[in-house]
Design a protein around this motif. Structure first.
Motif: not given
Length: 184
Positions: A36-48, A52-56, A80-86
């Motif tokens: 799953a890692v390549p797809a997770l990383v690719k999605n993070l790099e696309q400024a979600p 979605l960033a929090r879930n990734l 977003d504070l929730r993303v930082q918390q994650e």
């Protein structure tokens, strides 16, 4: 699960309006492990978007691979504070040799509201550099708003006896005299 299904599942997660579906996908996708890692990383790099960033990042924390740190590090400064918390939760789960260093970096970059949580996380480590960071927080307590200031001071004081250095005692003494004359 294979390479071809993970991107589809992430897209489904991003578009799903049902919480129960999202929760199942948040378990299913990381169960694929390194696949799953390549797809997770690719999605993070696309400024979600933040959700979605929090879930990734949540899924990366379930994989708990410390080598993925460079991919989540930029999100320590997310708006977003929730993303930082994650991100902080993910750093706690990674259990790498650099865990303390990474959490100390987070204490310097994350939103002030998360600093008490980071103090609670770092406090038990008993490393000298953690004590120095705590003293630094005490010395700069005036930059925080009142409620956060009180939370930081309370949390630091819980652990400061484990880091009893002359600097720590001086900072605490200075803080006591300063706060007595400060009406806030």
């Amino acid at each position: 699960l294979g390479d071809w299904s993970i991107p589809y599942l992430i897209k489904t997660l991003a578009l799903s309006e049902k919480k129960s579906h999202r929760m199942r996908l948040l378990e299913l996708i990381p169960a694929a492990g390194r696949v799953a890692v390549p797809a997770l990383v690719k999605n993070l790099e696309q400024a979600p978007p933040w959700y979605l960033a929090r879930n990734l990042i949540l899924m990366i924390s379930k994989i708990a691979d410390a080598s993925l740190y460079p991919h989540i590090k930029p999100f320590m400064k997310h708006s977003d504070l929730r993303v930082q918390q994650e991100v902080i939760y993910c750093l706690k789960k990674m259990n790498s040799e650099d865990r303390t260093e990474r959490l100390l970096e987070a204490i310097n970059t994350c939103n002030d509201k998360l600093k008490p949580q980071l103090v609670r996380t770092l406090g038990p480590s008993l490393e000298k550099r953690v004590g120095s960071a705590f003293v630094g927080l005490l010395n700069n307590y005036t930059v925080f708003d009142n409620q956060i200031r009180n939370d930081i001071i309370r949390e630091v004081c819980r652990f400061l006896p484990h880091y009893s250095t002359e600097k720590a005692v001086q900072s605490l003494t200075s803080l006591l005299y300063t706060t007595k004359s400060d009406p806030s």
